[in-house]
Scaffold this motif. Structure first.
Motif, mmCIF file in Angstrom:
data_model
loop_
_atom_site.group_PDB
_atom_site.id
_atom_site.type_symbol
_atom_site.label_atom_id
_atom_site.label_comp_id
_atom_site.label_asym_id
_atom_site.label_seq_id
_atom_site.Cartn_x
_atom_site.Cartn_y
_atom_site.Cartn_z
ATOM 1 N N UNK A 206 0.815 -1.201 0.000
ATOM 2 C CA UNK A 206 0.000 0.000 0.000
ATOM 3 C C UNK A 206 0.857 1.261 0.000
ATOM 4 N N UNK A 207 0.471 2.206 -0.841
ATOM 5 C CA UNK A 207 1.097 3.506 -1.079
ATOM 6 C C UNK A 207 2.265 3.424 -2.061
ATOM 7 N N UNK A 236 8.484 -1.423 7.403
ATOM 8 C CA UNK A 236 9.904 -1.238 7.729
ATOM 9 C C UNK A 236 10.210 0.198 8.128
ATOM 10 N N UNK A 237 9.199 1.078 8.059
ATOM 11 C CA UNK A 237 9.318 2.492 8.391
ATOM 12 C C UNK A 237 10.263 3.219 7.439
ATOM 13 N N UNK A 238 10.506 2.607 6.276
ATOM 14 C CA UNK A 238 11.249 3.234 5.184
ATOM 15 C C UNK A 238 10.322 3.412 3.984
ATOM 16 N N UNK A 239 9.609 2.361 3.622
ATOM 17 C CA UNK A 239 8.705 2.433 2.470
ATOM 18 C C UNK A 239 7.535 3.384 2.698
ATOM 19 N N UNK A 243 3.184 8.831 9.494
ATOM 20 C CA UNK A 243 1.850 9.405 9.379
ATOM 21 C C UNK A 243 0.954 8.617 8.447
ATOM 22 N N UNK A 244 1.510 8.172 7.321
ATOM 23 C CA UNK A 244 0.728 7.369 6.377
ATOM 24 C C UNK A 244 0.455 5.985 6.947
ATOM 25 N N UNK A 245 1.414 5.421 7.684
ATOM 26 C CA UNK A 245 1.174 4.139 8.340
ATOM 27 C C UNK A 245 -0.016 4.252 9.303
#
Length: 369
Positions: A206-207, A236-239, A243-245
């Motif tokens: 997603x995204x 992974x907090x990179x992709x 905020x989007x997560x």
């Protein structure tokens, strides 16, 4: 075999004992508890990863022994079931990769995650949303899918719904019991809505590699946030930034995590293969030479810790990595700690670090690939 500790069941934590017999959870006995900050082991269902390209230095598109190495590598990090994921490539290369998966499924892979089948990511994607996919995108058809499905069990297909003929292909695949995911797409919001109505059931990473969220030009990601019940995302907090997560976690009832891992997973920094590409691992990211993100080096134990860092409880993080992926694929024999389910288990300490992994009741040797 008996395991004692804090047991994360569908009804909450128990302080008790789980008994394994012939690879199955035979009995669970305990009393409800709120885990204390102590050294008592935490026992959870094993992680289920539905999007994995490689690991241990091997890429699924190599064929041969790559699926077995992939399965053994990710089992070391708590993955007990896995979908081997292909890349966009010439059809003979895809067929070779599928044949290798079928061979691995037919043989015993001691110490490895259970290979559930294939996630076919491409080649039926949009050529202008390749991301890190090689430039072999093409329109698809039901006839092409039937030919590919003869090589190996294909459980998930990622495609771009806006391409001519793909709506009909979505319906065909859904009728075959294949989960169709929208991804690598230049489609608009309505294309995503139409795909769901035709039988699509999810969204791929997603995204990433899809049109986004805009109040005047809503894209595929907007359709996912508005309508999806299931979607995969790479935690992974990179992709995807925090905020989007958090937006996706609030909007999508069964948002589940995948690694999208490459051959670099479980390996040191360096150069690796991803289909026809060379990719480079540096720290916690994997990229093409031009800097484009190219899959990940994420493992599921780290994904679990990342979900907790984003605010999930242990129970919700476990559902994102075990229960919801199992339900998405219709797997009734795993994904929860209940009598009669497979003894696919992870044992963690209070620091959320893995201590033990069991696949079908068998201990995984976490020191070898």
């Amino acid at each position: 075999m008996r395991l004692t500790g804090y047991l994360l069941t569908p009804d909450g934590w128990l302080d008790g004992t789980l008994t394994v017999r012939d690879g199955i959870i035979d009995d669970i006995d305990g009393v409800p508890v709120t885990p204390r900050d102590n050294d008592t082991p935490r026992i959870l269902p094993g992680f289920i990863d539905l999007h994995v390209h490689g690991g241990g230095g091997r890429d699924a598109m190599e064929g041969g022994m790559a699926p077995g190495v992939l399965a053994r590598t990710h089992a070391r990090f708590g993955t007990t079931s896995v979908l081997v994921t292909t890349m966009t490539a010439p059809m003979p290369d895809i067929e070779q990769a599928l044949d290798a998966v079928a061979e691995a499924m037919a043989s015993d892979t001691p110490g490895g995650a259970d290979i559930l089948g294939v996630h076919l990511e491409g080649p039926f994607i949009h050529p202008d949303k390749l991301g890190a996919q090689p430039a072999f995108a093409r329109p698809g058809s039901s006839e092409q899918m039937m030919a590919l499905m003869a090589h190996a069990p294909i459980r998930v297909v990622t495609l771009a719904p806006e391409i001519d003929g793909h709506t009909e292909m979505i319906t065909f695949l859904a009728e075959q019991g294949v989960r169709v995911q929208v991804g690598h797409s230049c489609g608009c919001y309505q294309d995503g809505v139409t795909a769901l109505a035709a039988g699509a059931s999810g969204f791929t990473h997603l995204f990433n590699a899809m049109t986004g969220v805009s109040h005047r030009d809503p894209g595929i990601a907007t359709a996912a946030l508005a309508h999806a019940y299931y979607a995969e995302i790479i935690p992974d907090l990179v992709h995807v930034e925090q905020g989007a997560m958090l937006t996706a976690m609030r909007a999508i009832p069964c948002l589940y995590g995948v690694t999208d891992a490459t051959a670099a997973a479980g390996m040191p920094d360096g150069e690796y293969k991803l289909g026809a590409h060379r990719v480079y691992k540096h720290g916690n990211s994997v990229r093409l030479e031009d800097g484009t993100l190219a899959g990940s080096a994420l493992t599921m134990d780290q994904a679990f810790r990342n979900w907790i860092a984003l605010g999930d409880s242990w129970a919700v993080a476990s559902r994102r990595l075990s229960t919801w992926p199992a339900r998405y694929l219709g797997l009734e024999d795993r994904g929860e700690l209940l009598p009669g389910k497979r003894a696919d288990l992870v044992v963690m300490g209070r620091d959320r670090r893995l201590q033990r992994v069991l696949v079908n009741g068998q201990e995984v040797n976490r020191d070898v690939i």
